[in-house]
Design a protein around this motif. Structure first.
Motif: not given
Length: 126
Positions: A100-123
């Motif tokens: 999740a990126d709560s910033g004002a500008d729309y972004s797809i850059s990983i650097r702008d995302y402050e909140y992360w889940g723990q991840g789920t494996q897809v094989t």
């Protein structure tokens, strides 16, 4: 503050489908850009898809590698974002992260995302 919990990963054969879910909590969910990223073993984490809905603004983006196969969506009533994955390929194998990126500008850059889940494996098997 946004907390994210992914689910829905697993093992699937090539050509199959999976739907990932990301349950979010926090007051900023409704205005945040929600994204999916993935990380294959030994490789960097990469952008997959993102969505943002605000008054007078709706944006959706996909990585070229998943365009026309994956669909991102969000359910505001359930505070959940989804990634529907179809026509899966072995190269889609990775840990998938919701962010999740709560910033004002729309972004797809990983650097702008402050909140992360723990991840789920897809094989995806061939």
């Amino acid at each position: 503050q946004v907390q994210l919990i992914e689910s829905g990963g697993g093992l699937v054969q090539a050509g199959g489908s999976l739907r990932l879910s990301c349950a979010a909590s926090g007051r900023t969910f409704s205005t945040s850009t929600m994204g999916w990223f993935r990380q294959a073993p030994g490789k960097e984490r990469l952008f997959v898809a993102a969505v943002r809905n605000r008054p007078n603004e709706r944006k959706i983006s996909y990585a070229n590698s998943v365009k026309d196969r994956f669909t991102i969506s969000r359910d505001y009533a359930k505070n959940t974002v989804y990634l529907q994955m179809t026509s899966l390929k072995p190269e889609d194998t990775a840990v998938y992260y919701c962010a999740a990126d709560s910033g004002a500008d729309y972004s797809i850059s990983i650097r702008d995302y402050e909140y992360w889940g723990q991840g789920t494996q897809v094989t995806v098997s061939s």
